[in-house]
Design a protein around this motif. Sequence first.
Motif, PDB file in Angstrom:
ATOM      1  N   THR A   1       0.953  -1.316   0.063  1.00  0.00           N
ATOM      2  CA  THR A   1      -0.063  -0.047   0.018  1.00  0.00           C
ATOM      3  C   THR A   1       0.867   1.186  -0.029  1.00  0.00           C
ATOM      4  N   ILE A   2       0.666   2.346  -0.936  1.00  0.00           N
ATOM      5  CA  ILE A   2       1.346   3.238  -1.103  1.00  0.00           C
ATOM      6  C   ILE A   2       0.694   4.799  -0.646  1.00  0.00           C
ATOM      7  N   ILE A   3       1.356   5.326   0.224  1.00  0.00           N
ATOM      8  CA  ILE A   3       0.587   6.635   0.755  1.00  0.00           C
ATOM      9  C   ILE A   3       1.490   7.789   0.289  1.00  0.00           C
ATOM     10  N   THR A   4       0.925   8.557  -0.223  1.00  0.00           N
ATOM     11  CA  THR A   4       1.667   9.863  -1.030  1.00  0.00           C
ATOM     12  C   THR A   4       0.969  11.044  -1.004  1.00  0.00           C
ATOM     13  N   ASN A   5       1.927  12.191  -1.098  1.00  0.00           N
ATOM     14  CA  ASN A   5       1.128  13.473  -1.339  1.00  0.00           C
ATOM     15  C   ASN A   5       1.557  14.080  -2.715  1.00  0.00           C
ATOM     16  N   ALA A   6       1.878  13.102  -3.766  1.00  0.00           N
ATOM     17  CA  ALA A   6       2.237  13.525  -5.128  1.00  0.00           C
ATOM     18  C   ALA A   6       1.912  12.287  -6.050  1.00  0.00           C
ATOM     19  N   GLY A   7       1.424  12.468  -7.150  1.00  0.00           N
ATOM     20  CA  GLY A   7       0.908  11.298  -7.923  1.00  0.00           C
ATOM     21  C   GLY A   7       2.105  10.613  -8.525  1.00  0.00           C
ATOM     22  N   GLY A   8       3.105  11.569  -9.393  1.00  0.00           N
ATOM     23  CA  GLY A   8       3.929  11.073  -9.955  1.00  0.00           C
ATOM     24  C   GLY A   8       5.097  10.114  -9.282  1.00  0.00           C
ATOM     25  N   PRO A   9       5.648  10.538  -8.199  1.00  0.00           N
ATOM     26  CA  PRO A   9       6.392   9.588  -7.432  1.00  0.00           C
ATOM     27  C   PRO A   9       5.581   8.315  -7.146  1.00  0.00           C
ATOM     28  N   ALA A  10       4.561   8.182  -6.724  1.00  0.00           N
ATOM     29  CA  ALA A  10       3.731   7.110  -6.398  1.00  0.00           C
ATOM     30  C   ALA A  10       3.782   6.203  -7.490  1.00  0.00           C
ATOM     31  N   VAL A  11       3.385   6.598  -8.825  1.00  0.00           N
ATOM     32  CA  VAL A  11       3.394   6.074 -10.161  1.00  0.00           C
ATOM     33  C   VAL A  11       4.846   5.393 -10.280  1.00  0.00           C
ATOM     34  N   LEU A  12       5.828   6.106 -10.149  1.00  0.00           N
ATOM     35  CA  LEU A  12       7.082   5.416 -10.280  1.00  0.00           C
ATOM     36  C   LEU A  12       7.680   4.288  -9.336  1.00  0.00           C
TER      37      LEU A  12
ATOM     38  N   HIS B   1      -9.228   7.640  -3.773  1.00  0.00           N
ATOM     39  CA  HIS B   1     -10.016   6.585  -3.507  1.00  0.00           C
ATOM     40  C   HIS B   1      -9.355   5.016  -4.215  1.00  0.00           C
ATOM     41  N   SER B   2      -8.162   5.045  -4.286  1.00  0.00           N
ATOM     42  CA  SER B   2      -7.604   3.845  -4.624  1.00  0.00           C
ATOM     43  C   SER B   2      -6.099   3.629  -4.258  1.00  0.00           C
ATOM     44  N   ASN B   3      -5.519   2.801  -4.532  1.00  0.00           N
ATOM     45  CA  ASN B   3      -3.989   2.512  -4.416  1.00  0.00           C
ATOM     46  C   ASN B   3      -3.357   2.865  -5.373  1.00  0.00           C
ATOM     47  N   PRO B   4      -2.031   3.609  -5.410  1.00  0.00           N
ATOM     48  CA  PRO B   4      -1.880   4.464  -4.422  1.00  0.00           C
ATOM     49  C   PRO B   4      -2.829   5.481  -3.639  1.00  0.00           C
ATOM     50  N   ILE B   5      -2.714   5.485  -2.509  1.00  0.00           N
ATOM     51  CA  ILE B   5      -3.679   6.381  -1.672  1.00  0.00           C
ATOM     52  C   ILE B   5      -3.104   7.897  -1.646  1.00  0.00           C
ATOM     53  N   ASP B   6      -3.424   8.707  -2.800  1.00  0.00           N
ATOM     54  CA  ASP B   6      -2.933  10.188  -2.525  1.00  0.00           C
ATOM     55  C   ASP B   6      -3.684  10.909  -1.912  1.00  0.00           C
ATOM     56  N   ILE B   7      -3.351  11.403  -0.628  1.00  0.00           N
ATOM     57  CA  ILE B   7      -3.682  12.270   0.179  1.00  0.00           C
ATOM     58  C   ILE B   7      -3.461  13.836  -0.102  1.00  0.00           C
TER      59      ILE B   7
END
Length: 904
Positions: A310-321, A354-360
């Motif tokens: 499970t990935i929790i992030t405050n930015a979409g790009g790094p989570a995609v990588l 609303h999915s994983n990665p969880i972008d907060i």
Amino acid sequence: MHDVLRDVRQPLDAFFRPRNVALIGATETAGSVGRTLLWNLISNPFGGAVFPINPKRSNVLGIKSYPAIAAVGEKVDLAVIVTPAATVPAVVGQCADAGVSAAIVISAGFRETGPAGAELEKQVLAEARRGRMRIIGPNCLGVMNPPTGLNATFAKGMAKPGNVAILSQSGALLTAVLDWSIKGQVGFSACVSMGSMIDVSWGDLIDYLGDDPRTSSIVIYMESIGDARGFLSAAREVALSKPIIVIKAGRSDAAAKAAASHTGSLTGSDEVLDAAFRRTGVLRVNSISEVFDMAAVLAKQPRPRGPRLTIITNAGGPAVLATDALITAGGELSPIAPETITKLSAFLPPAWSHSNPIDILGDAGPDRYAKALEIAAQDPKSDGLLVIHTPQDMTDPTRTADQLKPYAKSTGKPVLASWMGGPDVEAGEEILNKAGIPNFSYPDTAARAFQYMWKYTYSLRGIYETPTLAEASAFGAMGPVEATDIIHRAAESGRTLLDEVESKSILDCYDIPTVPTQIAATAQDAVDRAAEIGFPVVLKLYSKTITHKTDVGGVKLHLQDKEQVRTAFSEIERSVRTKAGAEHFQGVTVQPMVKLTDGYELIIGSSIDAQFGPVLLFGSGGQLVEVYKDRALALPPLNATLARRMMEQTKIYTALKGVRGRRPVDLAALERLLVRFSQLVIEQPRIKEIDINPLLATSSSLMALDARVVLHGREIPASQLPRPVIRPYPSQYVMPWTLKDGTPVTLRPIRPEDEPAIVKFHQTLSDESVRLRYFHALQLGQRVAHERLIRVCFNDYDRELAIVAEYCDEKNREHQILGIGRLSKTPARPEAEIAVLVHDSSQKQGLGSQFVKMLLQIARDEKLERVKASILPDNQPMQRIFERLGFKLERRLDEAIVEAEIEL
């Protein structure tokens, strides 16, 4: 808490904790190895004396020098030798005469220079063994033990103390790592340059460091494995409690010699090494940075229970990588449960992913991060968590890191972090690392680290997952006389390639189903055989020399009547004579035509690896097997769990489970077949190559459609045939026996599936029997803990043999363990310890004496020189048994223990 009291003395202590060191070749010459070594020894006090040896000087660097090791006047623990290669055998001989315990040979000029250097190595080893000395090297950097201050290397500077041990076959790489570690503030519990490994091997050092309380993980830079059996045996023992992380040079298999068979051409030496690492729980990584990353991660965080992150992030790009890196490495994103989404939606902004990665979202503060992590960690479908933080104007990386500290250990799942950025995130990184949450500069690196963690867990789970009695039905030796007779007849007649019919006869002996096959020498024979079998039929070339029948036009399919059979026979004969020569045609085999559309074509095979002996192969089969190369390798013997692990590594496995409406294959039956096949390979060492291709797998059956076997030539004696690198079940130690009261029992080596019976055995032991065996009141919960019993029941038969006395109640067919006798070999010594535990209900029935007698005979069979045992003074019955069987007993007053010892 093992089932045996182990000797606390360590054979390799002289290398790491010497009371004194002699430097043979000490000098004051600037820039020389001898000067640097002496300076390192005296400038980093290790608590012992240093004796420079130089026949031309009375002192070196102001320290009294001696002309030879014999002149020192006291026993020397460790000699460090830096004299020219040609002088080293004589120097080692002098050390042996002086009673030196161990030597590090720094000198180069041995096998790396050619045959003359290799001969020098043999001389060095012979001299060392004469004096029972242990040798590290030659051609090495030396040994460093930072916690004690010992620096017996010519590296620049001393490493910081730490809890990671590093072993390296490259001295230059080790010096680079040591330089880097000083800058990076990384500490070590031990640093060893292996050199040529003429004596002390990977296995010796893994054993030693496995018992070292300062070492929490072992990292290895490997160029060659050396004693493969010793390495795997030690690694299997230690990896369960301490991670062993390897970076192995030479991944390319371009230099590997491919055999002529399907199996041989599909196996490369590096793939075999990967299979060996998986089998023993060793984690292989691809870069030096990953070595130390994983040492830190596995030391700080629990192992994941599965591959879902499970990935929790405050930015979409790094989570995609991170996601790309995870999936590419074989991991999975965990699905978010509906209840988790509901809980997250209750406090996150509406625009969250609303999915994983969880972008907060980018404005996430410390509280939002902490609460999101807490909720995500509770999701049962998540096996681990990665928290990504990118610095933005509204974020606070330091406070966020501080808020995550409570979750470093509390979730029961691994928690990793990636605080991206420069100076602004440094304080947060330090907080996370100190709290035990490993931080990575880049999220893709963190994702790969998680997948490595799962790979490590997956390997250990495969090794130590207890099979049920049903799954273990194929354990132990089958020893089919018929198969052995077939192979011996072929070897005696000079045929190294068994024909197809004999290949299938061998498979039948091991209960591996084969398609009915008949030999036809003439066209009329083929017609008659086809009529007996029933149309349609298949004709295949019958040849003791041709491996790939289709290459010479040797296969004809879908033959519907007698005329087609007659024509096919003529076409095969003509094609073979034209393409290969008349001598390669001995007729055809006739088989019923099987519909391949009803199942999947698989291949099962085995060939010999130069280092690891027999290696198993499983994967997609058929004519295009070399093109698809969808295969997995494993080392025999297999159990059901290991067989399933092997299948899971292939792409065809997904199809075997059932796809697009097709019924799944009977995977349990396929597991059993793989286990039986692995047993065949173990029991028939004359087999050089064997493959079943194709093996047709359907929802209702498994059928070998074609098979071939290549034998080792009769010129190779049985004693020189390749042996499996993992010792199989020692069935030679199975024997019937009878208690004094007439109760029949079977004495046999323990097996993994005995764990439930061992639990029952311990549940009814008296407190007194427990005390006499373990020297204190070891609680039942401790004795039957799975973590302990996997060590008790999963014996590495090369280093430990537990014999159980098993009684089978004929009325209810219940198997009961009445006692256990254990022979535990001492690493790096030709000796072992005996321990015996007999159930209260079976005491005074002669079982204890029989255990000791049997274990003594096993020790002789295993070429051991002495056997020891430790006994409480009030355990008079066991003392009488040992004394009666020739042991010498000695009371150790300092520990209130009676020591028994016998020379064999």
